[in-house]
Design a protein around this motif. Sequence first.
Motif, PDB file in Angstrom:
ATOM      1  N   PRO A 305       0.807  -1.214   0.000  1.00 29.34           N
ATOM      2  CA  PRO A 305       0.000   0.000   0.000  1.00 29.34           C
ATOM      3  C   PRO A 305       0.841   1.265   0.000  1.00 29.34           C
ATOM      4  O   PRO A 305       0.339   2.341   0.224  1.00 29.34           O
ATOM      5  N   SER A 306       2.131   1.157  -0.225  1.00 29.52           N
ATOM      6  CA  SER A 306       3.017   2.305  -0.086  1.00 29.52           C
ATOM      7  C   SER A 306       2.916   3.297  -1.236  1.00 29.52           C
ATOM      8  O   SER A 306       3.687   4.250  -1.291  1.00 29.52           O
ATOM      9  N   ASN A 307       1.997   3.085  -2.192  1.00 32.45           N
ATOM     10  CA  ASN A 307       1.844   4.052  -3.258  1.00 32.45           C
ATOM     11  C   ASN A 307       0.845   5.152  -2.898  1.00 32.45           C
ATOM     12  O   ASN A 307       0.318   5.833  -3.758  1.00 32.45           O
ATOM     13  N   HIS A 308       0.589   5.304  -1.602  1.00 30.90           N
ATOM     14  CA  HIS A 308      -0.267   6.392  -1.123  1.00 30.90           C
ATOM     15  C   HIS A 308       0.568   7.440  -0.395  1.00 30.90           C
ATOM     16  O   HIS A 308       1.671   7.162   0.059  1.00 30.90           O
ATOM     17  N   GLU A 309       0.025   8.640  -0.321  1.00 35.10           N
ATOM     18  CA  GLU A 309       0.659   9.712   0.421  1.00 35.10           C
ATOM     19  C   GLU A 309      -0.413  10.483   1.186  1.00 35.10           C
ATOM     20  O   GLU A 309      -1.603  10.344   0.925  1.00 35.10           O
ATOM     21  N   ILE A 310       0.026  11.287   2.135  1.00 32.24           N
ATOM     22  CA  ILE A 310      -0.887  12.120   2.909  1.00 32.24           C
ATOM     23  C   ILE A 310      -0.790  13.554   2.415  1.00 32.24           C
ATOM     24  O   ILE A 310       0.303  14.124   2.338  1.00 32.24           O
ATOM     25  N   SER A 311      -1.927  14.115   2.044  1.00 29.19           N
ATOM     26  CA  SER A 311      -1.996  15.508   1.621  1.00 29.19           C
ATOM     27  C   SER A 311      -2.780  16.288   2.675  1.00 29.19           C
ATOM     28  O   SER A 311      -3.855  15.861   3.096  1.00 29.19           O
ATOM     29  N   VAL A 312      -2.240  17.412   3.092  1.00 28.84           N
ATOM     30  CA  VAL A 312      -2.898  18.229   4.117  1.00 28.84           C
ATOM     31  C   VAL A 312      -3.709  19.329   3.432  1.00 28.84           C
ATOM     32  O   VAL A 312      -3.166  20.109   2.643  1.00 28.84           O
ATOM     33  N   VAL A 313      -5.010  19.362   3.711  1.00 29.03           N
ATOM     34  CA  VAL A 313      -5.900  20.400   3.188  1.00 29.03           C
ATOM     35  C   VAL A 313      -6.188  21.369   4.330  1.00 29.03           C
ATOM     36  O   VAL A 313      -6.829  21.017   5.316  1.00 29.03           O
ATOM     37  N   LYS A 314      -5.703  22.592   4.193  1.00 26.22           N
ATOM     38  CA  LYS A 314      -5.880  23.593   5.247  1.00 26.22           C
ATOM     39  C   LYS A 314      -7.053  24.507   4.928  1.00 26.22           C
ATOM     40  O   LYS A 314      -7.111  25.095   3.846  1.00 26.22           O
ATOM     41  N   LEU A 315      -7.981  24.601   5.859  1.00 27.19           N
ATOM     42  CA  LEU A 315      -9.093  25.531   5.753  1.00 27.19           C
ATOM     43  C   LEU A 315      -8.870  26.666   6.742  1.00 27.19           C
ATOM     44  O   LEU A 315      -7.810  26.780   7.354  1.00 27.19           O
ATOM     45  N   ASP A 317     -10.063  27.509   9.824  1.00 27.50           N
ATOM     46  CA  ASP A 317      -9.827  27.194  11.230  1.00 27.50           C
ATOM     47  C   ASP A 317      -9.512  25.724  11.483  1.00 27.50           C
ATOM     48  O   ASP A 317      -9.524  25.279  12.627  1.00 27.50           O
ATOM     49  N   SER A 318      -9.275  24.979  10.428  1.00 20.92           N
ATOM     50  CA  SER A 318      -9.031  23.545  10.611  1.00 20.92           C
ATOM     51  C   SER A 318      -8.233  23.010   9.432  1.00 20.92           C
ATOM     52  O   SER A 318      -7.993  23.713   8.453  1.00 20.92           O
ATOM     53  N   SER A 319      -7.833  21.769   9.545  1.00 25.28           N
ATOM     54  CA  SER A 319      -7.127  21.122   8.445  1.00 25.28           C
ATOM     55  C   SER A 319      -7.488  19.643   8.427  1.00 25.28           C
ATOM     56  O   SER A 319      -7.885  19.066   9.441  1.00 25.28           O
ATOM     57  N   PHE A 320      -7.342  19.029   7.263  1.00 28.72           N
ATOM     58  CA  PHE A 320      -7.641  17.613   7.070  1.00 28.72           C
ATOM     59  C   PHE A 320      -6.406  16.929   6.513  1.00 28.72           C
ATOM     60  O   PHE A 320      -5.747  17.445   5.604  1.00 28.72           O
ATOM     61  N   LYS A 321      -6.104  15.766   7.047  1.00 30.77           N
ATOM     62  CA  LYS A 321      -5.040  14.930   6.507  1.00 30.77           C
ATOM     63  C   LYS A 321      -5.685  13.862   5.634  1.00 30.77           C
ATOM     64  O   LYS A 321      -6.360  12.960   6.136  1.00 30.77           O
ATOM     65  N   ILE A 322      -5.464  13.977   4.341  1.00 29.30           N
ATOM     66  CA  ILE A 322      -6.155  13.128   3.376  1.00 29.30           C
ATOM     67  C   ILE A 322      -5.187  12.120   2.768  1.00 29.30           C
ATOM     68  O   ILE A 322      -4.153  12.478   2.199  1.00 29.30           O
ATOM     69  N   GLY A 369     -14.969  10.692  -4.627  1.00 28.22           N
ATOM     70  CA  GLY A 369     -13.614  10.177  -4.635  1.00 28.22           C
ATOM     71  C   GLY A 369     -13.181   9.716  -3.254  1.00 28.22           C
ATOM     72  O   GLY A 369     -13.984   9.584  -2.329  1.00 28.22           O
ATOM     73  N   CYS A 370     -11.874   9.484  -3.122  1.00 27.82           N
ATOM     74  CA  CYS A 370     -11.352   8.966  -1.860  1.00 27.82           C
ATOM     75  C   CYS A 370     -11.210  10.054  -0.803  1.00 27.82           C
ATOM     76  O   CYS A 370     -11.089   9.759   0.385  1.00 27.82           O
ATOM     77  N   THR A 371     -11.207  11.324  -1.219  1.00 25.76           N
ATOM     78  CA  THR A 371     -10.959  12.400  -0.261  1.00 25.76           C
ATOM     79  C   THR A 371     -12.218  12.776   0.499  1.00 25.76           C
ATOM     80  O   THR A 371     -12.174  12.991   1.708  1.00 25.76           O
ATOM     81  N   GLY A 372     -13.347  12.900  -0.207  1.00 23.09           N
ATOM     82  CA  GLY A 372     -14.611  13.258   0.436  1.00 23.09           C
ATOM     83  C   GLY A 372     -14.526  14.526   1.268  1.00 23.09           C
ATOM     84  O   GLY A 372     -15.263  14.697   2.241  1.00 23.09           O
ATOM     85  N   ILE A 373     -13.641  15.435   0.873  1.00 21.86           N
ATOM     86  CA  ILE A 373     -13.381  16.603   1.693  1.00 21.86           C
ATOM     87  C   ILE A 373     -14.619  17.491   1.839  1.00 21.86           C
ATOM     88  O   ILE A 373     -14.897  18.021   2.918  1.00 21.86           O
ATOM     89  N   CYS A 374     -15.408  17.631   0.762  1.00 22.27           N
ATOM     90  CA  CYS A 374     -16.629  18.445   0.833  1.00 22.27           C
ATOM     91  C   CYS A 374     -17.655  17.809   1.775  1.00 22.27           C
ATOM     92  O   CYS A 374     -18.320  18.500   2.554  1.00 22.27           O
ATOM     93  N   SER A 375     -17.758  16.499   1.713  1.00 20.83           N
ATOM     94  CA  SER A 375     -18.710  15.792   2.579  1.00 20.83           C
ATOM     95  C   SER A 375     -18.310  15.913   4.043  1.00 20.83           C
ATOM     96  O   SER A 375     -19.160  16.082   4.924  1.00 20.83           O
ATOM     97  N   MET A 376     -17.021  15.818   4.319  1.00 21.83           N
ATOM     98  CA  MET A 376     -16.577  15.910   5.711  1.00 21.83           C
ATOM     99  C   MET A 376     -16.806  17.309   6.278  1.00 21.83           C
ATOM    100  O   MET A 376     -17.186  17.458   7.442  1.00 21.83           O
ATOM    101  N   VAL A 377     -16.593  18.336   5.463  1.00 26.96           N
ATOM    102  CA  VAL A 377     -16.872  19.700   5.919  1.00 26.96           C
ATOM    103  C   VAL A 377     -18.371  19.893   6.121  1.00 26.96           C
ATOM    104  O   VAL A 377     -18.810  20.475   7.119  1.00 26.96           O
TER     105      VAL A 377
END
Length: 549
Positions: A305-315, A317-322, A369-377
């Motif tokens: 599974p090492s072909n993944h990385e963590i991307s930090v999305v900063k908003l 007042d908060s941030s997400f590790k995706i 997608g795998c991030t679901g960043i809009c749904s989490m917010v």
Amino acid sequence: MSEQQKPIEKLQIYPTSNAGVSPFWREKYEKDAKKYWDIFYKHHGDRFFKDRHYLDKEWNSYFSASGKKVILEVGCGAGNTIFPLIATYPHIFVYACDFSPRAVDLVKAHDEYTETRVCAFPCDLTGDGLDKHISPSSVDIVTMIFVLSAVSPEKMPFVLQNIKKVLKPNGCILFRDYAVGDLAQERFSGKDQKISENFYVRGDGTRAFYFSNEFLESLFSQHGFEVEELDVCCKQVENRSRELVMNRRWVQATFRLSNNSKLDQSEHQNNIQPKSDDGQTKEIVDNSDIDISDGLAMEMFGASPSNHEISVVKLRDSSFKIKLLSKEYQHTCKSTGLMLWESARLMASVLDRNPNIVSGKRVLELGCGCTGICSMVAARSANLVVATDADTKALTLLTENITMNLESSLVGRLKTGVLEWGNKEHIEGIKGLACGGGFEVIIGTDVTYVAEAIIPLFETAKELILRRRGDSEEVQEKPALILCHVFRRVDEPSLLSAASKFGFKLADRWAVNSKDSPIGNVVESWFSDKDLVSEIPSSALHILYFQME
């Protein structure tokens, strides 16, 4: 039956056929080959290939012959051939070259590197002349260990012609490389990573060719080399912790530059690989070390599974590790759902600054997608959020991201579901997650770039959006479909035409620095914070705001 009412056929957005690498990417992999190998050595350093201590066992007679020997190691990598050789044979001098300048730097940084024994330099064997660094006809032995496979087959003749310039008459090439039927080639068979026959691109952009004996004999003989030895070696490598058995196959050969005279025919026959009774080449079971370390072989062959990385999305007042697919692997991935797109970043920021868009509502995200960043917010203020995608791998990764980022009190508000647009069974399943009702807000980011998917998208949105059922159940605010995309990727006129066919009216639109007159004032109000505009990752991002007519 009207056009609006006709059932939409099930759409396969992610192709299942192995169409291979497109001409665009084929040219890009060729043009950027040096860059991909440089990135490879940046990531792996000298850890990928094992030191090749088998060389003295396999080819001792060549290296130990009397007198000083000049060796050329082409594709030297991090020096895994060079340093075992100079440690074993004190009378040899090694020229070493590699396509990747970073690899050459690794060789020069090695503790045992000394200019009295080794001369390392960067060189593209398909274009740069070796005779600019090495005197013509001065090299006794050339070692080619897992290097020719990285060259496109069309350019392999240039490599051999280049080597001939510096090889002494009657000099030889010691060769080891991937054979047809190797584990790695088998793993490529189910993916769109085939460039041409037996030639593939790995997930990191580097390429690999798998040789047959017939191909090698033909290639070398056409360029003035005779075959002294040519064997196919095979070995099973077991990784017990992962319960994996890897069937490795490689070609090992010795080729000698013809000195205008043929080898003695009996000697030639004795040196060519043995044949079985039916005339087929025998395979040799080899118990020697394999060049690739087991753990990193797993990574290359897709078992890690090492072909993944963590991307930090900063908003604000908060941030997400995706967790998502690493950038170096994205170009060979068929699924766009394993990446984070600009429009998703924008909509996440909009929802973060304007929670009233979804507050107290039921929200559906299409193609999350795998991030679901809009749904989490959205889950922070909505009553219910359902994040959907057609790619089950993306949804599996999304579940990990939800667990990593959402507070336990919010996890119950966010559900995930498989939804292939136009698929009636999937649509009914999503309705069930919403307890049979519709959604007041539907969001889609970068979901309109595939022209064939636009009609199923609007058909699906129409089925799932909350509708007025009578004055007593009339909602105070009209339900909305919000689409965000990069303008250059989308045919907006066709998109608007499809929307109207399914009863969606464009109520508002927005773009950075747009000169068009606004249709409404809904979206503009979301950007009252001027600093939000400055955070927008692309000036080509557009937002379309639809309501049912």
